[in-house]
Scaffold this active site. Structure first.
Site, PDB file in Angstrom:
ATOM      1  N   TYR A   1      38.052  53.183  39.058  1.00  0.00           N
ATOM      2  CA  TYR A   1      37.481  51.885  39.423  1.00  0.00           C
ATOM      3  C   TYR A   1      36.926  51.993  40.845  1.00  0.00           C
ATOM      4  O   TYR A   1      37.652  52.284  41.797  1.00  0.00           O
ATOM      5  CB  TYR A   1      38.544  50.781  39.324  1.00  0.00           C
ATOM      6  CG  TYR A   1      38.033  49.496  39.892  1.00  0.00           C
ATOM      7  CD1 TYR A   1      36.881  48.910  39.372  1.00  0.00           C
ATOM      8  CD2 TYR A   1      38.636  48.892  40.972  1.00  0.00           C
ATOM      9  CE1 TYR A   1      36.361  47.756  39.915  1.00  0.00           C
ATOM     10  CE2 TYR A   1      38.135  47.732  41.526  1.00  0.00           C
ATOM     11  CZ  TYR A   1      36.993  47.170  40.993  1.00  0.00           C
ATOM     12  OH  TYR A   1      36.468  46.032  41.546  1.00  0.00           O
TER      13      TYR A   1
ATOM     14  N   ARG B   1      55.771  31.608  48.562  1.00  0.00           N
ATOM     15  CA  ARG B   1      55.043  32.846  48.875  1.00  0.00           C
ATOM     16  C   ARG B   1      55.878  34.063  48.505  1.00  0.00           C
ATOM     17  O   ARG B   1      55.353  35.168  48.345  1.00  0.00           O
ATOM     18  CB  ARG B   1      54.619  32.886  50.355  1.00  0.00           C
ATOM     19  CG  ARG B   1      53.902  34.151  50.737  1.00  0.00           C
ATOM     20  CD  ARG B   1      53.000  34.047  51.975  1.00  0.00           C
ATOM     21  NE  ARG B   1      53.503  33.236  53.046  1.00  0.00           N
ATOM     22  CZ  ARG B   1      54.516  33.559  53.848  1.00  0.00           C
ATOM     23  NH1 ARG B   1      55.150  34.709  53.690  1.00  0.00           N
ATOM     24  NH2 ARG B   1      54.892  32.751  54.802  1.00  0.00           N
TER      25      ARG B   1
ATOM     26  N   ASP C   1      46.857  53.527  36.653  1.00  0.00           N
ATOM     27  CA  ASP C   1      46.118  52.301  36.371  1.00  0.00           C
ATOM     28  C   ASP C   1      45.935  52.247  34.855  1.00  0.00           C
ATOM     29  O   ASP C   1      45.156  53.006  34.284  1.00  0.00           O
ATOM     30  CB  ASP C   1      44.770  52.323  37.114  1.00  0.00           C
ATOM     31  CG  ASP C   1      43.968  51.038  36.895  1.00  0.00           C
ATOM     32  OD1 ASP C   1      44.227  50.335  35.898  1.00  0.00           O
ATOM     33  OD2 ASP C   1      43.066  50.762  37.717  1.00  0.00           O
TER      34      ASP C   1
ATOM     35  N   LYS D   1      41.750  41.671  33.180  1.00  0.00           N
ATOM     36  CA  LYS D   1      41.034  42.273  32.038  1.00  0.00           C
ATOM     37  C   LYS D   1      41.761  41.942  30.729  1.00  0.00           C
ATOM     38  O   LYS D   1      41.905  40.796  30.395  1.00  0.00           O
ATOM     39  CB  LYS D   1      40.883  43.772  32.259  1.00  0.00           C
ATOM     40  CG  LYS D   1      40.471  44.155  33.684  1.00  0.00           C
ATOM     41  CD  LYS D   1      39.140  43.551  34.084  1.00  0.00           C
ATOM     42  CE  LYS D   1      38.712  44.109  35.431  1.00  0.00           C
ATOM     43  NZ  LYS D   1      37.833  43.283  36.186  1.00  0.00           N
TER      44      LYS D   1
HETATM   45  C1  LIG Z   1      40.379  49.779  35.891  1.00  0.00           C
HETATM   46  C2  LIG Z   1      40.385  48.717  36.954  1.00  0.00           C
HETATM   47  N1  LIG Z   1      41.352  48.739  37.886  1.00  0.00           N
HETATM   48  C3  LIG Z   1      41.395  47.804  38.858  1.00  0.00           C
HETATM   49  C4  LIG Z   1      40.444  46.809  38.963  1.00  0.00           C
HETATM   50  C5  LIG Z   1      40.527  45.782  40.052  1.00  0.00           C
HETATM   51  O1  LIG Z   1      41.053  44.593  39.538  1.00  0.00           O
HETATM   52  P1  LIG Z   1      40.710  43.110  40.055  1.00  0.00           P
HETATM   53  O2  LIG Z   1      39.239  42.890  39.845  1.00  0.00           O
HETATM   54  O3  LIG Z   1      41.594  42.247  39.205  1.00  0.00           O
HETATM   55  O4  LIG Z   1      41.078  43.055  41.495  1.00  0.00           O
HETATM   56  C6  LIG Z   1      39.422  46.747  38.017  1.00  0.00           C
HETATM   57  C7  LIG Z   1      38.392  45.684  38.106  1.00  0.00           C
HETATM   58  O5  LIG Z   1      37.323  45.796  37.548  1.00  0.00           O
HETATM   59  C8  LIG Z   1      39.401  47.738  36.988  1.00  0.00           C
HETATM   60  O6  LIG Z   1      38.423  47.728  36.062  1.00  0.00           O
END
Ligand SMILES: Cc1ncc(COP(=O)(O)O)c(C=O)c1O
Length: 380
Positions: free
Chosen positions: A104, A52, A177, A202
């Site tokens: 997001y 973990r 991000d 992604k």
């Molecule tokens: C730009 C972006 N950041 C964060 C996330 C969240 O990621 P996860 O779905 O892997 O938890 C997403 C998911 O669609 C995203 O498109």
């Protein structure tokens, strides 16, 4: 971990050039062990005690992403949301944070519910507007400015270097991000950011078969130690098989991103003159409000994501998505298959996504097939 020198394509294709010292295998093994032997004198000199906390299979994907982002360390997580929310949970109740209105949606929702319940003072701003960030920062009180660029689903662009300066002048950190740009198109740490976050679900993995997240840092400081402890304590780790798949996906990141960018640019151009399309949102188009900044801070392309606003409005947009045959009607992004979705339906009430907007994640299929399919879906 080996220290292969080279450009991103070389680092990615060879996954840092690692070779198994005991077998000479060019692909790392999957370590499923949950526990590790203690030394007779009760120490853990090999550096691992329990899975973990970490797992040897994480090392490769983490080292490759740290190298691609130009950071000093990387931590993988069970998802992008696990990575992002761990950053906010590492802050203290009362801390002020700034995040974009357009981002997001899952993280925006978390910030305005659980983030606020955790005691964070959360301000959502138009992060494409530096004046709005400048007006929102509270010197001494703001601890973190969070941005996403290009940002879901309008692909709004934030000037990373300018946002870093605003954050630092106020005594805050900047986290980016970088999921949509990937480190191949934008390296936020080199532009002044302190932390980079990825939904590795992604582009990094790229095959729509792993949920994963990651953080990369410029410094292993007290905040980073807290993030690491929170991952260990909360257990938001990647499974070893997922970590192994992620590394396998990252080996072709450069090819997939290059192809997606090229096709997205072609589609953006062709759709911008389509009679059934009211607007195309793509930072590579000169009329996109973020184009000039994107041209400065993105290298090699403007990404594989674009949105279209359908001339007939919301129902026409939903009907267009219903008619596609090659594009897949599904959420997520950054996979080898092209995806289309009516974003406002996904985000629900209060979403800043225009109701006539379709979000397109461009894959690696034949570009002509993708264009022809959209043309028939829009034209019917
Ligand atoms: C730009 C972006 N950041 C964060 C996330 C969240 O990621 P996860 O779905 O892997 O938890 C997403 C998911 O669609 C995203 O498109």
């Amino acid at each position: 971990m080996s220290k292969l020198e080279g450009k991103p394509a070389t680092l990615a294709a060879q996954a840092m050039g690692w070779v198994d010292p005991s077998t000479q295998a060019v692909i790392p093994p999957i370590h499923t062990a949950t526990t590790f032997i203690r030394d007779p004198d009760n120490q853990y000199r090999a550096g691992r005690s329990y899975a973990r906390a970490d797992n040897p299979t994480f090392d490769h994907a983490e080292a490759l992403l740290a190298a691609l982002e130009g950071g000093v360390a990387c931590l993988s997580f069970a998802s992008g949301m696990a990575a992002a929310t761990t950053v906010f949970q590492a802050l203290a109740p009362g801390d002020h944070v700034i995040a974009p209105q357009v981002m997001y949606w899952g993280l925006r929702n978390w910030l305005t519910t659980f983030g606020r319940e955790h005691g964070l003072a959360v301000d959502l701003v138009d992060a494409a507007d530096l004046d709005a960030i400048a007006a929102a920062v509270r010197p001494g009180r703001t601890k973190l400015v969070w941005i996403e660029t290009p940002a879901n689903p309008t692909w709004a662009i934030t000037d990373i270097a300018a946002a870093a300066k605003l954050a630092h002048d106020a005594g805050a950190l900047l986290a980016v991000d970088n999921t949509v740009a990937t480190p191949l198109l934008t390296r936020p740490l080199a532009l002044g950011a302190d932390l980079v976050m990825h939904s590795a679900t992604k582009y990094l993995n790229g095959h729509s078969d792993v949920v994963a997240g990651a953080l990369v840092t410029t410094r292993q400081d007290a905040l980073w130690q807290r993030i690491e402890t929170l991952r260990h304590a909360g257990g938001a780790i990647l499974g070893p098989f997922e970590a192994w798949l992620l590394l396998r996906g990252m080996r072709t990141l450069h090819l997939r991103v290059e192809r997606a960018c090229r096709t997205a640019a072609m589609l953006a151009q062709r759709l911008s003159t389509h009679r059934a399309v009211a607007a195309v949102l793509y930072p590579g188009l000169p009329d996109h409000p973020g184009h000039a900044v994107a041209a400065r801070q993105m290298q090699g392309g403007f990404g594989g994501m674009l949105s279209i606003r359908v001339a007939g409005g919301e129902q026409a947009a939903i009907a267009t998505a219903a008619r596609v045959r090659v594009w897949k009607r599904a959420t997520s992004l950054g996979g080898v298959e092209s995806l289309i979705e009516h974003r406002a339906s996904v985000e629900g009430p209060g979403s800043p996504a225009p109701p006539d907007l379709l979000r397109l994640s461009v894959g690696i299929e034949d570009p002509d097939d993708l264009l022809a399919d959209l043309d028939q879906a829009l034209g019917a």
